[in-house]
Every structure is written in structure tokens, then in C-alpha cells.
Write a protein that holds these residues in place. Structure first.
Motif, mmCIF file in Angstrom:
data_model
loop_
_atom_site.group_PDB
_atom_site.id
_atom_site.type_symbol
_atom_site.label_atom_id
_atom_site.label_comp_id
_atom_site.label_asym_id
_atom_site.label_seq_id
_atom_site.Cartn_x
_atom_site.Cartn_y
_atom_site.Cartn_z
ATOM 1 N N THR A 187 -4.117 -1.866 -2.684
ATOM 2 C CA THR A 187 -2.967 -0.728 -2.674
ATOM 3 C C THR A 187 -1.898 -1.365 -3.186
ATOM 4 N N GLY A 188 -1.385 -2.769 -3.288
ATOM 5 C CA GLY A 188 -0.135 -3.303 -3.701
ATOM 6 C C GLY A 188 0.759 -3.177 -2.524
ATOM 7 N N LEU A 189 0.214 -2.738 -1.224
ATOM 8 C CA LEU A 189 1.433 -2.706 0.017
ATOM 9 C C LEU A 189 1.532 -4.180 0.630
ATOM 10 N N THR A 190 2.314 -4.136 1.437
ATOM 11 C CA THR A 190 2.515 -5.376 2.054
ATOM 12 C C THR A 190 1.280 -5.417 3.130
ATOM 13 N N ASN A 191 0.557 -6.564 3.258
ATOM 14 C CA ASN A 191 -0.781 -6.797 4.140
ATOM 15 C C ASN A 191 -0.235 -6.985 5.665
ATOM 16 N N ARG A 192 -1.131 -6.989 6.599
ATOM 17 C CA ARG A 192 -0.864 -7.385 7.953
ATOM 18 C C ARG A 192 -0.009 -8.847 8.106
ATOM 19 N N LEU A 193 -0.442 -9.863 7.379
ATOM 20 C CA LEU A 193 0.285 -10.875 7.434
ATOM 21 C C LEU A 193 1.733 -10.830 7.011
ATOM 22 N N GLY A 194 1.943 -10.018 5.902
ATOM 23 C CA GLY A 194 3.446 -9.840 5.475
ATOM 24 C C GLY A 194 4.286 -9.025 6.436
ATOM 25 N N LEU A 195 3.537 -7.840 6.994
ATOM 26 C CA LEU A 195 4.082 -7.199 7.996
ATOM 27 C C LEU A 195 4.695 -8.190 9.377
#
Length: 500
Positions: A332-340
Motif C-alpha cells: 500500500t505504500g503506507l507506514t507499516n507496523r514497525l514505522g508506527l
């Protein structure tokens, strides 16, 4: 020097153009002061309105002429790297590639230099910019005539012939001014190289007259050099020495390394042929020889340092891109869990310290298993991408949007203080409605149950784990209550001003 050169206007900031103007006029003390002021806030800082790679490469050439070698290398490497990343096109890119190639040729890093200048000519042709094309043709032509002097006879003729064609076209395209004068002087040298001495002398005299009227040191230098070569071939060595001295004086006035090296060598050869006086000629030869050795050593070291710096900049960018990629969901190009998990603590702290209520929106795609079973996993992937698109559309730029896992998404809201106390439910309902009203037929055909989303919303405290747990309970209620709905955590929100 009269600045009738359209290269600068529209491509380089006025302050950069001023430094070049002072250099071209031989006013080095003023140029040094102006350059120091230009780079006082950072040599690589460029306003968004300008083509970054063009400005950096131009500043590299200014730094080189002012003998700020480390700065020149840094700017050149960064400008070159920007150019690699951007895949150049347009007039600004043509100028950039051309300046880059000429500067590489000047410092002796000749491997890619001519190829880059030839590429710049093609870029200028592709964008149909005659002013840019004339400049690029002149730079490539100058590089070829100076390189020809070091080649065997047969190869020399080829280079001079190519240079003649380049200068002829540049002279035709350029408006009266510096570019046209430069093209004329270069053409004269190319004509000498292919044996058309009389035509060369006529063109050189015309270029010299125009250059003197315009206080154009570069063209004056090249034109005097051409006349020196002609007089030397005519065995009029006294005149040749005078003209070569004038050419070298002009080159030193504007600190053009390529001109200085070539003209000093030619002057030494003329003095040697004259043997008058022997002592002066021998001293000149020794001076040129020592300078040549020193410059060759410098060039070799600079060439290696430049390439190493460029590779280092590229590696640094690749490492940064890899770190960024590790924090993003590839689908999706969204932030992933690690990024959050990495970004949320600071974002929550900033939100709370500003007196705003942090909201977490947790959503789950309804009927997603049916999508995969009935339409296939590829269609399921597209559904997730569409949901991500809708989230971006309905949320603000400052909000952190994350694909948590599978078909679960998280939005961490950052609202103004006026909006923040009810922002979560408002945004959640907007997202739910957007997914519900979305036309899924292009993705799923006539599938019985179009995807919807169930959403749980929670506010405060400024702790990701607590917010997530509260929103998860609310999401469970939304699922139990029939899906395609928003449920809000009923526990009281913690006042952000009291959150540690």
C-alpha cells in the motif's frame, strides 16, 4: 564583462550569477567575498524554485575557480548524484550535464566528460531550446579542441572536424553575445586544426574585435591563442610569442585552468623555438613542467576523491532509502507496523504537549475473507490498495496512516486544538462513508458483498499501547453490532496537559 549570456537568467539564482560575473571580470577579491556570503548558510542549500542539480554544479565551478577544492568536490558530487536520481530532461538538465562534463574535463577526470557533454547536446535538442543547445555545443566543442592538442595527427584531425561542426551550429543558433563570440573563437581554432588557416585567421580577428568591445576575457584568450597558432605555423615566432602571452594573461585573469595549461605549454614551445633568450625559455619550460607535474598529481587525486565522494553520497542515499523502505508497507505504500511503533511515541508526545487530544482510529475491512475466496487474492490486494488510497484522501497530511497487519489499518490523528476533542469520530465516520460509497465494481465485478469497514476510535492517553487497546475494544463492538459502523471508546480521555 558584458553579461549577455542567457545561460544564467532563469536557471541560476541572481546571487550565483553575481559571483560568476565578478570572476569573469577578473575581480577575484570581490568574487571571493560574494561567494563566502553565498555559501554562508550552506553551500548546498538551494531554494525549491531552482533546479537543484544545476545550481550545485554551477557552484562547484565557482568554487573550483576560487580554489575551494573540497567545496567544489562536495558540490560536484552532490549535483552529479541528484542528476543520476532525477533522470535528466529539459533545458536546465542540459545545462547541468554540460557544465558537469566541462568541469570534469577541466579537472582532468576525462572518462565520462565528453560523453556527458554529448548527452547534454541531445537533451537540449530534445527540449527544443536553442539557447541551451548553443551553450552545450560550445562546451563540447571547446573540450574537443583542447583535447585534440594531446592526440596523434590522425585522431587530432577527427576531433577538430567534430569541433568545427559543433561551433558552426552554435554560431548559427546563438544570438549576438558571449556564446556567439565563444563559438567564433572556437571555430577559428578548429579551422586551423583542419588546415584552413586563412579562414581561421579571419574568424579569429573578428571574434577578438567583438571580445575587446565586450570586455570578454574568455573569447579574447582563445582568439589570441588561435592567432598565435597561425603565426607559429607561418614561422612568425616573435608575433606568435606576443599573442600566446596575451592569451595566457587573459586565461589567468579569469582563472580558467584548461586555458592556462594549454596556453602555457604552447608559449613554452614557441619560446623554445625562438631560443631568445635561452635562459628565459629554459626557465619558462621548467616552470611549466613543474606546474604540469603538480597539476597532474592534483588532478589524479581530485578525480579519485570525486569518484569516492560521489559513491559515498549515493551509498548514503541508498542506505536512507533502505531504512525508509523498512518502515513502509510494500503493498500500500503506507507506514507499516514497525514505522508506527517508531514514530508514534514522539508524535503522541508532541500532540499532547501542544494541548491537543491524541486520537487513534483502528479499522478492519469487513468481508475481506469473502473477497479473497470469491475474487482471488490479487483482487484482495487491490482492495487493500484502494482502502489505503481512500485513507490518504480523507485524512490530513500530518496524520500518520499505517497498515497494521492483514486488512487492519491504523490512523493516528494530529488535529488543531479546536478540532481535536471530536476529531476522531468525525474522521472515522468520513472514512467509513468513503469506503461504503466507493464503487468497487471495477475491482470486484458483481461480488455479493462489497467491502466496508468497521472502526474503533479512542482518545488519550498519549500512549500507543493504551490507545490501541481501547480502540481495539471499540472495534470489536463495531463488528459485533453488525459491521460497517463506528464505535467510540467509552472510557474518559486523559487530559493531555496532565499526561507524562
Amino acid at each position: 564583462m558584458q553579461h549577455d549570456d542567457p545561460l544564467m537568467v532563469g536557471h541560476i539564482p541572481a546571487q550565483d550569477r553575481q559571483v560568476r560575473s565578478l570572476l569573469d571580470s577578473g575581480r577575484f577579491t570581490e568574487a571571493e567575498a560574494a561567494f563566502e556570503e553565498l555559501v554562508s548558510t550552506g553551500a548546498n542549500r538551494v531554494s525549491e524554485q531552482w533546479n537543484r542539480s544545476a545550481v550545485l554544479v554551477h557552484r562547484a565551478s565557482l568554487a573550483w575557480r576560487l580554489k575551494h577544492i573540497p567545496v567544489a568536490l562536495e558540490l560536484l558530487a552532490e549535483g552529479w548524484t541528484d542528476l543520476d536520481v532525477d533522470r535528466p530532461e529539459g533545458a536546465a538538465a542540459a545545462h547541468t550535464v554540460s557544465m558537469l562534463g566541462y568541469l570534469l574535463e577541466t579537472i582532468g577526470h576525462r572518462g565520462p566528460a565528453l560523453e556527458m557533454m554529448a548527452l547534454s547536446v541531445q537533451l537540449a535538442r530534445d527540449c527544443d531550446d536553442t539557447a541551451a543547445l548553443a551553450h552545450c555545443l560550445c562546451r563540447e566543442g571547446n573540450a574537443r579542441i583542447f583535447r585534440a592538442a594531446t592526440l596523434p595527427e590522425d585522431e587530432r584531425f577527427v576531433q577538430f572536424s567534430l569541433a568545427r561542426d559543433l561551433f558552426e551550429e552554435a554560431r548559427t543558433l546563438a544570438w549576438p553575445g558571449q556564446v556567439k563570440r565563444s563559438a567564433m573563437a572556437g571555430l577559428a581554432r578548429a579551422l586551423v586544426g583542419i588546415g584552413r588557416r586563412d579562414a581561421a585567421e579571419h574568424v579569429a580577428q573578428e571574434a577578438l574585435a567583438l571580445a575587446r568591445a565586450a570586455d570578454d576575457w574568455f573569447t579574447s584568450s582563445v582568439a589570441n591563442w588561435v592567432l598565435a597558432v597561425v603565426r607559429r605555423q607561418q614561422n612568425r615566432l616573435e608575433e606568435a610569442r606576443t599573442l600566446a602571452s596575451r592569451a595566457l594573461d587573459a586565461a589567468e585573469t579569469i582563472r580558467d585552468t584548461m586555458l592556462m595549461m594549454q596556453f602555457s605549454l604552447d608559449l613554452a614551445a614557441i619560446c623554445e623555438a625562438l631560443s631568445d633568450p635561452v635562459g628565459e625559455s629554459a626557465a619558462l619550460r621548467r616552470t611549466v613542467s613543474a606546474s604540469r607535474m603538480a597539476v597532474d598529481a592534483l588532478r589524479e587525486g581530485l578525480g579519485q576523491a570525486l569518484e569516492q565522494r560521489r559513491v559515498a553520497v549515493q551509498a548514503q542515499r541508498m542506505a536512507m532509502a533502505a531504512r525508509e523502505a523498512a518502515l513502509r508497507d510494500p503493498l500500500t505504500g503506507l507506514t507499516n507496523r514497525l514505522g508506527l511503533e517508531r514514530r508514534a511515541p514522539l508524535l503522541l508526545e508532541q500532540t499532547a504537549s501542544a494541548g491537543r487530544v491524541p486520537w487513534l482510529v483502528l479499522l478492519d475491512v469487513d468481508w475481506f475473507k469473502d473477497v479473497n475466496d470469491l475474487a482471488g487474492h490479487t483482487a484482495g490486494d487491490v482492495v487493500l490498495q484502494e482502502v489505503a488510497h481512500l485513507l490518504r484522501r480523507e485524512c490530513r497530511a500530518d496524520d500518520l496512516i499505517c497498515r497494521w497487519a492483514g486488512d487492519e489499518f491504523v490512523v493516528l490523528l494530529v488535529g488543531s486544538s479546536e478540532e481535536s476533542r471530536d476529531a476522531g469520530p468525525v474522521v472515522a465516520e468520513r472514512i467509513r462513508a468513503a469506503v461504503h460509497n466507493h464503487d468497487w465494481r471495477l475491482v470486484l465485478g458483481r461480488i455479493t458483498k462489497a467491502p466496508t469497514v468497521s472502526i474503533g476510535v479512542a482518545a488519550g492517553p498519549a500512549n500507543l499501547e493504551h490507545l490501541f487497546a481501547a480502540a481495539d475494544i471499540a472495534l470489536y463492538r463495531a463488528k459485533r453490532a453488525g459491521r460497517n459502523r463506528v464505535e467510540i471508546d467509552e472510557s474518559p480521555a486523559t487530559d493531555p496537559s496532565t499526561t507524562a
